[in-house]
Structure formats: C-alpha cells, structure tokens
Design a protein around this motif. Sequence first.
Motif, PDB file in Angstrom:
ATOM      1  N   ALA A  17       0.831  -1.209   0.000  1.00 27.61           N
ATOM      2  CA  ALA A  17       0.000   0.000   0.000  1.00 27.61           C
ATOM      3  C   ALA A  17       0.863   1.255   0.000  1.00 27.61           C
ATOM      4  CB  ALA A  17      -0.936  -0.006   1.203  1.00 27.61           C
ATOM      5  N   ALA A  18       1.925   1.241   0.789  1.00 27.36           N
ATOM      6  CA  ALA A  18       2.834   2.396   0.802  1.00 27.36           C
ATOM      7  C   ALA A  18       3.487   2.563  -0.560  1.00 27.36           C
ATOM      8  CB  ALA A  18       3.897   2.215   1.885  1.00 27.36           C
ATOM      9  N   HIS A  19       3.820   1.468  -1.197  1.00 28.42           N
ATOM     10  CA  HIS A  19       4.432   1.527  -2.524  1.00 28.42           C
ATOM     11  C   HIS A  19       3.453   2.065  -3.557  1.00 28.42           C
ATOM     12  CE1 HIS A  19       6.406   0.115  -6.192  1.00 28.42           C
ATOM     13  NE2 HIS A  19       7.500   0.340  -5.497  1.00 28.42           N
ATOM     14  N   GLY A  20       2.172   1.850  -3.312  1.00 31.20           N
ATOM     15  CA  GLY A  20       1.155   2.342  -4.236  1.00 31.20           C
ATOM     16  C   GLY A  20       1.202   3.852  -4.423  1.00 31.20           C
ATOM     17  N   GLY A  21       1.642   4.577  -3.406  1.00 26.14           N
ATOM     18  CA  GLY A  21       1.783   6.027  -3.543  1.00 26.14           C
ATOM     19  C   GLY A  21       2.803   6.402  -4.594  1.00 26.14           C
ATOM     20  N   LEU A  22       3.869   5.636  -4.681  1.00 24.23           N
ATOM     21  CA  LEU A  22       4.866   5.880  -5.728  1.00 24.23           C
ATOM     22  C   LEU A  22       4.285   5.607  -7.106  1.00 24.23           C
ATOM     23  CD1 LEU A  22       8.234   4.382  -4.444  1.00 24.23           C
ATOM     24  CD2 LEU A  22       7.661   6.771  -4.842  1.00 24.23           C
ATOM     25  N   VAL A  23       3.540   4.528  -7.212  1.00 18.36           N
ATOM     26  CA  VAL A  23       2.947   4.182  -8.500  1.00 18.36           C
ATOM     27  C   VAL A  23       2.002   5.294  -8.949  1.00 18.36           C
ATOM     28  CG1 VAL A  23       1.490   2.502  -9.708  1.00 18.36           C
ATOM     29  CG2 VAL A  23       3.271   1.720  -8.139  1.00 18.36           C
ATOM     30  N   GLY A  24       1.335   5.941  -7.983  1.00 23.03           N
ATOM     31  CA  GLY A  24       0.457   7.059  -8.327  1.00 23.03           C
ATOM     32  C   GLY A  24       1.194   8.198  -9.016  1.00 23.03           C
ATOM     33  N   LEU A  33      -2.823   0.668 -15.814  1.00 27.65           N
ATOM     34  CA  LEU A  33      -2.286  -0.576 -16.356  1.00 27.65           C
ATOM     35  C   LEU A  33      -0.822  -0.376 -16.762  1.00 27.65           C
ATOM     36  CD1 LEU A  33      -2.459  -3.474 -17.373  1.00 27.65           C
ATOM     37  CD2 LEU A  33      -3.447  -2.563 -19.508  1.00 27.65           C
ATOM     38  N   ALA A  34      -0.559   0.711 -17.453  1.00 25.46           N
ATOM     39  CA  ALA A  34       0.820   0.983 -17.892  1.00 25.46           C
ATOM     40  C   ALA A  34       1.755   1.134 -16.692  1.00 25.46           C
ATOM     41  CB  ALA A  34       0.849   2.238 -18.756  1.00 25.46           C
ATOM     42  N   ALA A  35       1.277   1.762 -15.618  1.00 29.28           N
ATOM     43  CA  ALA A  35       2.098   1.920 -14.411  1.00 29.28           C
ATOM     44  C   ALA A  35       2.416   0.561 -13.797  1.00 29.28           C
ATOM     45  CB  ALA A  35       1.404   2.824 -13.400  1.00 29.28           C
ATOM     46  N   ALA A  36       1.433  -0.332 -13.753  1.00 26.23           N
ATOM     47  CA  ALA A  36       1.664  -1.671 -13.217  1.00 26.23           C
ATOM     48  C   ALA A  36       2.682  -2.424 -14.062  1.00 26.23           C
ATOM     49  CB  ALA A  36       0.346  -2.447 -13.139  1.00 26.23           C
ATOM     50  N   LEU A  37       2.566  -2.296 -15.374  1.00 24.91           N
ATOM     51  CA  LEU A  37       3.519  -2.953 -16.263  1.00 24.91           C
ATOM     52  C   LEU A  37       4.907  -2.324 -16.146  1.00 24.91           C
ATOM     53  CD1 LEU A  37       1.217  -3.459 -19.364  1.00 24.91           C
ATOM     54  CD2 LEU A  37       1.891  -5.163 -17.647  1.00 24.91           C
ATOM     55  N   LEU A  38       4.942  -1.018 -15.981  1.00 29.64           N
ATOM     56  CA  LEU A  38       6.218  -0.331 -15.778  1.00 29.64           C
ATOM     57  C   LEU A  38       6.901  -0.845 -14.513  1.00 29.64           C
ATOM     58  CD1 LEU A  38       8.336   1.846 -16.365  1.00 29.64           C
ATOM     59  CD2 LEU A  38       6.832   3.487 -15.228  1.00 29.64           C
ATOM     60  N   GLN A  39       6.121  -1.072 -13.460  1.00 26.13           N
ATOM     61  CA  GLN A  39       6.696  -1.622 -12.233  1.00 26.13           C
ATOM     62  C   GLN A  39       7.266  -3.012 -12.490  1.00 26.13           C
ATOM     63  OE1 GLN A  39       7.251   0.170  -9.552  1.00 26.13           O
ATOM     64  NE2 GLN A  39       8.381  -1.564  -8.725  1.00 26.13           N
ATOM     65  N   GLY A  40       6.632  -3.756 -13.368  1.00 27.79           N
ATOM     66  CA  GLY A  40       7.167  -5.064 -13.751  1.00 27.79           C
ATOM     67  C   GLY A  40       8.524  -4.939 -14.426  1.00 27.79           C
ATOM     68  N   ILE A  41       8.679  -3.917 -15.265  1.00 27.26           N
ATOM     69  CA  ILE A  41       9.974  -3.658 -15.895  1.00 27.26           C
ATOM     70  C   ILE A  41      11.020  -3.354 -14.825  1.00 27.26           C
ATOM     71  CG2 ILE A  41      11.251  -2.011 -17.350  1.00 27.26           C
ATOM     72  CD1 ILE A  41       8.659  -1.771 -19.052  1.00 27.26           C
ATOM     73  N   VAL A  42      10.649  -2.519 -13.869  1.00 26.34           N
ATOM     74  CA  VAL A  42      11.581  -2.164 -12.795  1.00 26.34           C
ATOM     75  C   VAL A  42      11.981  -3.413 -12.009  1.00 26.34           C
ATOM     76  CG1 VAL A  42      11.815  -0.905 -10.614  1.00 26.34           C
ATOM     77  CG2 VAL A  42      10.798   0.225 -12.605  1.00 26.34           C
TER      78      VAL A  42
END
Length: 194
Positions: free
Chosen positions: A121-128, A144-153
């Motif tokens: 949940a805390a990490h979700g703020g960064l994704v925002g 969706l793109a942010a979630a996929l970007l996190q997958g790249i990271v």
Amino acid sequence: MAEHRQLQRAALLDAARALLTEGGMEALTFPLLAARTGLARSSVYEYFRSRAAVVEALCEVDFPLWAAEIEAGMASCETAAERIEAYVRGQLALAGDPRHRAVTAISALELDEAARERIRAAHGGLVGLVVRALEELGHDQPRLAAALLQGIVEAAVRRTEQFAGGDRTGCPVESPEAVADAAVALALHGLDRT
C-alpha cells in the motif's frame, strides 16, 4: 521513560541498518543487535518480538524516506518522460543499496501477509506518481501501464542482482548502468528501437 524507549528503539533500528549493510540478512540477529547497542539480548525482545518485527519497523520508518527520494527526483524533472526515467532510475538505485536488498529479502521470507500488504500500500503512492506522468503523456490506460512499468523495474532489479552475484550460467551479464539504461528505454519507447 517514553523518550528513553524511543531512543533505544531508534538505536536498535540504526544497528539493524548497519548490520544489514555490512552483512546482509544473515547479519540481522538479536545477539548482534544487542552487542551493537549495548543492551542485553533479552532487552532487545522488549522492543521487537522477532526479526520480522525489526524489518517491519525498518520498512515503516525507511520506506517513506526512500519514497521521498524518488519523489524528489521526479519533482526535479521538467517533462513527464523525465519523471518516468527518474522513477525507474531511482528505484534501481535504491535496489542497489545492500540494506534495501536485505530488507526486501527478509520481507519476502519472514513478514506476514498483513505486513506485506502495508508495504504494498505504501508503494502504491509511488505508482500514483507514475500514473500522473503517464496521464500527462496521454496514455489511455495509465494505471495498467504503471503496473507494467513496475514489472519492468522489478525485472531490472533481478537482472542487476545477477550482476552483483555473478552469473552462474557463463552468460555475460550487463552492468547495473546498462540494465538501467535498457529499462528506461523500454519504459519510454517499448520494444520499437527504430
């Protein structure tokens, strides 16, 4: 009395950080925490019931600081693309910190699901922050793109860890800088490299 407890707890967390930096997750033991802080081992248990509790406390204290570093890096950028690059590079830089790697490893192994959920949940703020940058770029599915970007990271982090640990297959492994460059290029330009 309460102030003394807060100071002791902070000293224990400082000692935990130092142990993680110096020796990874194996170094984080109650006997070593006690030795570092001058407390009796039994006193350490008055502050933390387990190693997982120490890690959870570290995450509660350190994650906002790590997030602030990434947010500050993004805020210093002028364009949305630069903010996305700062996000990727900032996370990869943090992942290279031995203390962060150790906390992540221990978190995966020892924290209960509720604690892991609080960290997510805390990490979700960064994704925002990335969602906003993607919206600025006109992306039609920024979440969706942010979630996929996190997958790249996360894939880039694993590849960087292979470099740090040495590849056991005999295949060449890219430097952390090359991995970061490739992750940024993939995030900003996809697979089209024409």
